[in-house]
Design an enzyme around this catalytic site. Sequence first.
Site, PDB file in Angstrom:
ATOM      1  N   SER A 128     105.879  71.969  60.838  1.00  0.00           N
ATOM      2  CA  SER A 128     106.033  71.549  62.363  1.00  0.00           C
ATOM      3  C   SER A 128     107.601  71.736  62.985  1.00  0.00           C
ATOM      4  O   SER A 128     108.408  71.595  62.388  1.00  0.00           O
ATOM      5  CB  SER A 128     105.459  70.007  62.555  1.00  0.00           C
ATOM      6  OG  SER A 128     104.915  70.027  64.394  1.00  0.00           O
ATOM      7  N   HIS A 185      99.959  63.920  62.461  1.00  0.00           N
ATOM      8  CA  HIS A 185     100.854  64.472  63.082  1.00  0.00           C
ATOM      9  C   HIS A 185     101.129  65.272  64.559  1.00  0.00           C
ATOM     10  O   HIS A 185     100.635  64.788  65.452  1.00  0.00           O
ATOM     11  CB  HIS A 185     102.435  64.940  62.278  1.00  0.00           C
ATOM     12  CG  HIS A 185     102.998  65.603  63.349  1.00  0.00           C
ATOM     13  ND1 HIS A 185     103.012  67.044  63.963  1.00  0.00           N
ATOM     14  CD2 HIS A 185     104.409  65.723  63.585  1.00  0.00           C
ATOM     15  CE1 HIS A 185     103.770  67.532  64.859  1.00  0.00           C
ATOM     16  NE2 HIS A 185     104.854  66.408  64.506  1.00  0.00           N
ATOM     17  N   ASN A 186     100.200  66.239  64.369  1.00  0.00           N
ATOM     18  CA  ASN A 186      99.404  66.944  65.660  1.00  0.00           C
ATOM     19  C   ASN A 186      98.588  66.029  66.712  1.00  0.00           C
ATOM     20  O   ASN A 186      98.311  66.189  67.699  1.00  0.00           O
ATOM     21  CB  ASN A 186      98.715  68.190  64.886  1.00  0.00           C
ATOM     22  CG  ASN A 186      99.389  69.403  64.813  1.00  0.00           C
ATOM     23  OD1 ASN A 186     100.694  68.638  64.706  1.00  0.00           O
ATOM     24  ND2 ASN A 186      98.768  70.596  64.706  1.00  0.00           N
TER      25      ASN A 186
END
Length: 479
Positions: A128, A185-186
């Site tokens: 990320s 996370h996204n």
Amino acid sequence: MSEQIGVTGLATMGASLARNFARHGHQVVAHNRTTARTDALLAAHGGEGDFVRAETMEEFVAALQRPRRVMIMVQAGPATDAVIDELVPLLDEGDVVIDGGNARYDDTIRRAAALSTTGLHFVGCGVSGGEEGALLGPSIMPGCSAEAYALVGPMLESIAAVVDGTPCCTHVGSDGAGHFVKMVHNGIEYADMQLIAEAYDLLRLRLGMTPAEIGEVFAGWNAGDLESYLVEITAEVLGHVDAGTGRPFVDVVMDAAEQKGTGRWTVQSALDLGVPVSGIAEAVFARALSGHAEQRAAAQKVLAAPAGGGADIEDRDGFVEAVRQALYASKVVAYAQGFDQIAAGAVAHGWSIDLGALATIWRGGCIIRARFLDRIRQAFADEPDLTTLLTHSYFRDAVADGQEGWRRVVVEAARSGIPAPGFASALAYYDGLRAERSSAALIQGLRDFFGSHTYHRVDRAGSFHTLWSEEGRREITAR
Ligand code: NBP
């Protein structure tokens, strides 16, 4: 430490990661299906470190010392399978294949199982931070065996972002664990952006502030508990003026949010796991609604606005502070839900995921990096068996302190007809979680009435069914 790695796939992310490896003293064997990309990278940045140009996959593999480390940075999905299929016959037992793309975690589980039969190691590696993170230090989430991590972990840690001396890279778990946490996370990123957008919308529509003024509010918030990359860049985007028209940039951008899929995958997985990630789901649905141009155009003409909902707000500073509180409290809820999903995914897939370590590696490099993540790291350090982040004393008090403002904002949004699904659903989740009795008792009654689905009683053990069509509605013990 100076090692060697092969990177195949040199578009935005792959080129930046390759440069990052080279800048850290590693030799990078560079390959891309279309050689022009390899040549462009070497022409522009070849001087940054030790690069070896490979034109074909055979050349690429031959240039690597065993055990070979190969990082694939191509489009997720069929392209990744195509590259793996091309690579596998050329590799030898003990070599490591790292997929740094945004693969679906179930694809990673499948690929790891397939490669293990060939004696190759497979690392499903969440990365990320976008282009800048890949170049300057991303947050890296590798999922693999301990043996594979020993071969590639130190190299990955050497190029990751560093916060308080700790690299933002940790061995997340086996096979699909890394891509699973990257997916969540996204999803959290979606929820975070939705909440930020709602805060902006409320300040703009309810207080009539200009984008530049709201940008200054966000810049101020970034100096406090809300300090984060997304709040920081919100101030930048809102302050930007379109050169061609002289209008605020945000006013010349089409108001239809696009999505690449990781938010949707997060919600699909949460549905399967039975984890209520309402913040992420509302964010995905809000993006979908924004893209339904025809329906929106038709509705705008005929759907009534609330009558008398737009009275001036006299206490303007108080309202700005209430929006800040709503943003912070809703953010706590969204993160708590995301961590719940990771915990549930770990149980379902037999991964041993350290939630505190995850919060630690999300403090830098990634899009959701924030001061807040350090609070989450601390919460799991204080209470490793925390059932929900919301009950940890820091978050419990932070949300309690802000809840009057949060409730005011949700009421104000509903009264004036401004959509705030993120704020409202986070509040409903908070109230649902703390309710002594939930309305689900009635749902159980209805299910038993129409479908004999049975219910449990609060006062006796066992399953029961009421004979609803019988006179007297006798209760029987169900099987
Ligand atoms: P893209 O996702 O745009 O993919 C382009 C690359 O894939 C090029 O190198 C292209 O080669 C290669 N490729 C394709 Br398309 N089909 C191929 C095939 N059948 N065989 C071999 N190579 C093939 O690149 P990106 O934006 O750099 O992202 C790379 C990965 O990183 C993706 O999985 C993405 O989801 C992930 N990711 C992206 C970001 C981000 O911010 N962009 C962040 C985190 C993760 P060519 O040059 O020959 O066409």
